[in-house]
Design a protein around this motif. Structure first.
Motif, PDB file in Angstrom:
ATOM      1  N   VAL A   1      10.355   7.855  20.143  1.00 11.38           N
ATOM      2  CA  VAL A   1      11.711   7.542  20.628  1.00 11.38           C
ATOM      3  C   VAL A   1      12.423   8.758  21.208  1.00 11.38           C
ATOM      4  CG1 VAL A   1      11.933   5.649  18.989  1.00 11.38           C
ATOM      5  CG2 VAL A   1      12.770   7.916  18.356  1.00 11.38           C
ATOM      6  N   GLY A   2      11.892   9.952  20.960  1.00  9.01           N
ATOM      7  CA  GLY A   2      12.492  11.154  21.522  1.00  9.01           C
ATOM      8  C   GLY A   2      13.724  11.634  20.796  1.00  9.01           C
ATOM      9  N   SER A   3      13.878  11.281  19.515  1.00  4.88           N
ATOM     10  CA  SER A   3      15.010  11.748  18.707  1.00  4.88           C
ATOM     11  C   SER A   3      14.566  11.812  17.251  1.00  4.88           C
ATOM     12  CB  SER A   3      16.214  10.819  18.858  1.00  4.88           C
ATOM     13  OG  SER A   3      15.925   9.536  18.342  1.00  4.88           O
ATOM     14  N   SER A   4      15.411  12.442  16.429  1.00  2.00           N
ATOM     15  CA  SER A   4      15.070  12.564  15.013  1.00  2.00           C
ATOM     16  C   SER A   4      15.161  11.205  14.319  1.00  2.00           C
ATOM     17  CB  SER A   4      16.006  13.562  14.318  1.00  2.00           C
ATOM     18  OG  SER A   4      17.344  13.105  14.399  1.00  2.00           O
ATOM     19  N   VAL A   5      14.318  11.024  13.323  1.00  2.00           N
ATOM     20  CA  VAL A   5      14.277   9.786  12.558  1.00  2.00           C
ATOM     21  C   VAL A   5      14.372  10.120  11.081  1.00  2.00           C
ATOM     22  CG1 VAL A   5      12.950   7.698  12.040  1.00  2.00           C
ATOM     23  CG2 VAL A   5      12.786   8.748  14.304  1.00  2.00           C
ATOM     24  N   ARG A   6      15.186   9.381  10.361  1.00  2.00           N
ATOM     25  CA  ARG A   6      15.298   9.555   8.917  1.00  2.00           C
ATOM     26  C   ARG A   6      14.613   8.387   8.226  1.00  2.00           C
ATOM     27  NH1 ARG A   6      18.552  12.741   5.763  1.00  2.00           N
ATOM     28  NH2 ARG A   6      18.890  12.061   3.625  1.00  2.00           N
ATOM     29  N   VAL A   7      13.681   8.686   7.327  1.00  2.00           N
ATOM     30  CA  VAL A   7      12.879   7.661   6.672  1.00  2.00           C
ATOM     31  C   VAL A   7      13.208   7.625   5.183  1.00  2.00           C
ATOM     32  CG1 VAL A   7      10.551   6.891   6.107  1.00  2.00           C
ATOM     33  CG2 VAL A   7      11.014   7.926   8.342  1.00  2.00           C
ATOM     34  N   GLN A   8      13.446   6.433   4.666  1.00  2.00           N
ATOM     35  CA  GLN A   8      13.672   6.231   3.233  1.00  2.00           C
ATOM     36  C   GLN A   8      12.746   5.119   2.751  1.00  2.00           C
ATOM     37  OE1 GLN A   8      18.017   5.581   3.090  1.00  2.00           O
ATOM     38  NE2 GLN A   8      18.154   7.477   1.908  1.00  2.00           N
ATOM     39  N   GLN A   9      12.096   5.377   1.618  1.00  2.00           N
ATOM     40  CA  GLN A   9      11.192   4.390   1.041  1.00  2.00           C
ATOM     41  C   GLN A   9      11.741   3.874  -0.284  1.00  2.00           C
ATOM     42  OE1 GLN A   9       7.850   7.308   1.424  1.00  2.00           O
ATOM     43  NE2 GLN A   9       6.683   5.522   2.114  1.00  2.00           N
ATOM     44  N   GLY A  10      11.408   2.641  -0.602  1.00  2.00           N
ATOM     45  CA  GLY A  10      11.866   2.055  -1.856  1.00  2.00           C
ATOM     46  C   GLY A  10      10.959   0.916  -2.269  1.00  2.00           C
ATOM     47  N   ASP A  11      11.291   0.316  -3.388  1.00  2.00           N
ATOM     48  CA  ASP A  11      10.512  -0.820  -3.902  1.00  2.00           C
ATOM     49  C   ASP A  11      11.329  -2.090  -3.758  1.00  2.00           C
ATOM     50  OD1 ASP A  11       8.339   0.779  -4.733  1.00  2.00           O
ATOM     51  OD2 ASP A  11       9.406   1.314  -6.574  1.00  2.00           O
ATOM     52  N   SER A  12      10.667  -3.168  -3.378  1.00  2.00           N
ATOM     53  CA  SER A  12      11.342  -4.457  -3.270  1.00  2.00           C
ATOM     54  C   SER A  12      11.517  -5.069  -4.650  1.00  2.00           C
ATOM     55  CB  SER A  12      10.543  -5.405  -2.369  1.00  2.00           C
ATOM     56  OG  SER A  12       9.258  -5.636  -2.930  1.00  2.00           O
ATOM     57  N   LEU A  13      12.333  -6.101  -4.725  1.00  2.00           N
ATOM     58  CA  LEU A  13      12.653  -6.708  -6.015  1.00  2.00           C
ATOM     59  C   LEU A  13      11.459  -7.421  -6.633  1.00  2.00           C
ATOM     60  CD1 LEU A  13      16.206  -8.171  -5.249  1.00  2.00           C
ATOM     61  CD2 LEU A  13      15.635  -6.070  -6.496  1.00  2.00           C
TER      62      LEU A  13
ATOM     63  N   GLY B   1       0.812  -1.206   0.000  1.00  2.00           N
ATOM     64  CA  GLY B   1       0.000   0.000   0.000  1.00  2.00           C
ATOM     65  C   GLY B   1       0.848   1.259   0.000  1.00  2.00           C
ATOM     66  N   GLU B   2       0.305   2.314   0.596  1.00  2.00           N
ATOM     67  CA  GLU B   2       0.979   3.609   0.634  1.00  2.00           C
ATOM     68  C   GLU B   2       1.231   4.051   2.074  1.00  2.00           C
ATOM     69  OE1 GLU B   2       2.047   5.256  -1.980  1.00  2.00           O
ATOM     70  OE2 GLU B   2       1.219   3.811  -3.419  1.00  2.00           O
ATOM     71  N   MET B   3       2.398   4.686   2.276  1.00  2.00           N
ATOM     72  CA  MET B   3       2.733   5.255   3.578  1.00  2.00           C
ATOM     73  C   MET B   3       3.295   6.656   3.377  1.00  2.00           C
ATOM     74  SD  MET B   3       4.461   2.253   5.909  1.00  2.00           S
ATOM     75  CE  MET B   3       3.544   0.784   6.366  1.00  2.00           C
ATOM     76  N   ASP B   4       3.027   7.526   4.330  1.00  2.00           N
ATOM     77  CA  ASP B   4       3.521   8.892   4.265  1.00  2.00           C
ATOM     78  C   ASP B   4       4.777   9.017   5.125  1.00  2.00           C
ATOM     79  OD1 ASP B   4       3.291  11.743   3.554  1.00  2.00           O
ATOM     80  OD2 ASP B   4       2.920  12.000   5.689  1.00  2.00           O
ATOM     81  N   ALA B   5       5.896   9.324   4.490  1.00  2.00           N
ATOM     82  CA  ALA B   5       7.183   9.369   5.197  1.00  2.00           C
ATOM     83  C   ALA B   5       7.193  10.441   6.283  1.00  2.00           C
ATOM     84  CB  ALA B   5       8.312   9.611   4.201  1.00  2.00           C
ATOM     85  N   SER B   6       6.636  11.605   5.998  1.00  2.00           N
ATOM     86  CA  SER B   6       6.646  12.696   6.972  1.00  2.00           C
ATOM     87  C   SER B   6       5.844  12.339   8.222  1.00  2.00           C
ATOM     88  CB  SER B   6       6.104  13.978   6.345  1.00  2.00           C
ATOM     89  OG  SER B   6       4.775  13.792   5.889  1.00  2.00           O
ATOM     90  N   THR B   7       4.732  11.621   8.046  1.00  2.00           N
ATOM     91  CA  THR B   7       3.928  11.197   9.198  1.00  2.00           C
ATOM     92  C   THR B   7       4.698  10.215  10.064  1.00  2.00           C
ATOM     93  OG1 THR B   7       1.868  11.472   7.948  1.00  2.00           O
ATOM     94  CG2 THR B   7       1.787  10.056   9.891  1.00  2.00           C
ATOM     95  N   ILE B   8       5.380   9.285   9.420  1.00  2.00           N
ATOM     96  CA  ILE B   8       6.170   8.298  10.169  1.00  2.00           C
ATOM     97  C   ILE B   8       7.306   8.984  10.919  1.00  2.00           C
ATOM     98  CG2 ILE B   8       7.671   6.283   9.937  1.00  2.00           C
ATOM     99  CD1 ILE B   8       5.961   5.436   7.546  1.00  2.00           C
ATOM    100  N   GLU B   9       7.989   9.925  10.261  1.00  2.00           N
ATOM    101  CA  GLU B   9       9.067  10.659  10.926  1.00  2.00           C
ATOM    102  C   GLU B   9       8.560  11.369  12.181  1.00  2.00           C
ATOM    103  OE1 GLU B   9      10.858  13.324   8.178  1.00  2.00           O
ATOM    104  OE2 GLU B   9      12.012  11.768   7.132  1.00  2.00           O
TER     105      GLU B   9
END
Length: 330
Positions: A79-91, A64-72
């Motif tokens: 967790v109380g710290s910054s999080v970096r999110v990267q999305q990609g496609d599986s093989l 499906g779809e996920m919003d990176a900014s919402t997850i961050e």
């Protein structure tokens, strides 16, 4: 007519001679301004990669779809710290991948990682979220890699100075070597500034750009030095500014063609990376374009003018003819 003028007319440079040395103050100011902007960019915040800071990387699969900014935002609050999110496609093409990077000296505990997984699952209950991999990154290995890159850069600079000093000893090689390295240093600083201002991370790609530019950015400078050395025998008695202007003008077309070709190649890579969403490639190709452009400017405009200024400070107005030219004249 003076003897000097007669000797000058014996040699036709066969190019339109541009007054590079006459504009050296302008070139110096441009270089200084770019260096200051690049150094001041540090105060805007430098994004250092996890491999240099240490932390945890968790990779998930989902549908499906996920919003990176919402997850961050949500996971960062958890967790109380910054999080970096990267999305990609599986093989297989049916699922997607989600990588979360957390900066921490000790990493995330197993319980804390389970909380992060539960949080993402609660945000996207239909996402079929599954943990693919979880790794703790030791900051010491990144620091060792960074230190080795710095040592390699310093060693390369010293080798360049010694190499240019011996190869171009007819034109005061040590000063030529130092000027070339100062131009190279300017190129690296401006490249660093472009990385910071564009929001890229200081990571292994950045170090690869630096090490690549160490060899590439000084190439045009060596070509111009070689032309100055050749013209030293052909233009005996010509003032040093005119000698450099002629040599620089003769090398200009070649230097620009080489740089434009390389810059164009990086531009094509950048366009493809943008179209495919390949951020890891962008963090290499974009800084390389800035480095190529700045390296070309330094080689053509900054370094020759700096070398002429150095020679004038030493009281050198005309280069001494080489032994070969002196014998021919005799």
């Amino acid at each position: 007519m003076s003897k000097q003028t007669k000797e000058t007319k014996k040699y036709d440079p066969d190019v339109k001679v541009k007054d590079f040395c006459g504009k050296k103050k302008i070139f110096f100011l441009i270089s200084l301004a770019l260096i200051l902007i690049s150094l001041l960019s540090t105060f805007t915040g430098v994004d250092i990669a996890l491999e240099f800071k240490g932390g945890t990387i968790i990779t998930y699969s989902y549908v499906g779809e996920m919003d990176a900014s919402t997850i961050e935002k949500e996971v960062g609050s958890l967790v109380g710290s910054s999080v970096r999110v990267q999305q990609g496609d599986s093989l297989d093409g049916d699922t997607h991948t989600l990588s979360l990077s957390f900066s921490s000296n000790d990493g995330l505990t197993a319980d804390r990682q389970a909380e992060v997984t539960d949080k993402i699952s609660s945000l996207y209950p239909d996402g079929e979220v599954e943990v693919l991999d979880s790794n703790d990154v030791d900051a010491r290995s990144g620091s060792e890699f960074f230190a080795k890159c710095i040592v390699a850069a310093v060693f390369a600079a010293l080798v360049l100075i010694v190499y240019i000093a011996f190869r171009f000893k007819q034109i005061s090689g040590w000063s030529a070597g130092v000027c070339a390295v100062l131009g190279l240093l300017s190129t690296l600083i401006v490249t660093y500034g472009s990385v910071v201002l564009l929001g890229f991370e200081i990571d292994s790609n950045f170090m690869a750009v630096i090490l690549t530019l160490l060899g590439y950015a000084v190439n045009d400078t060596i070509v111009i030095y070689d032309r100055i050395r050749e013209n030293q025998s052909l233009l005996v008695g010509v003032p040093i500014e005119e000698l450099v202007n002629i040599s620089n003008s003769q090398s200009l077309r070649r230097s620009l063609r080489t740089s434009i070709t390389t810059f164009g190649s990086m531009l094509v890579v950048t366009i493809v990376a943008l179209a495919m969403g390949l951020d890891s490639i962008l963090s290499f190709s974009v800084p390389m374009m800035f480095g190529i452009a700045m390296g070309t400017f330094n080689s053509i405009c900054f370094v020759p003018g700096l070398w002429v200024w150095w020679q004038k400070k030493r009281g050198v107005d005309v280069l001494k003819p080489t032994k070969k030219a002196a014998k021919a004249k005799a």
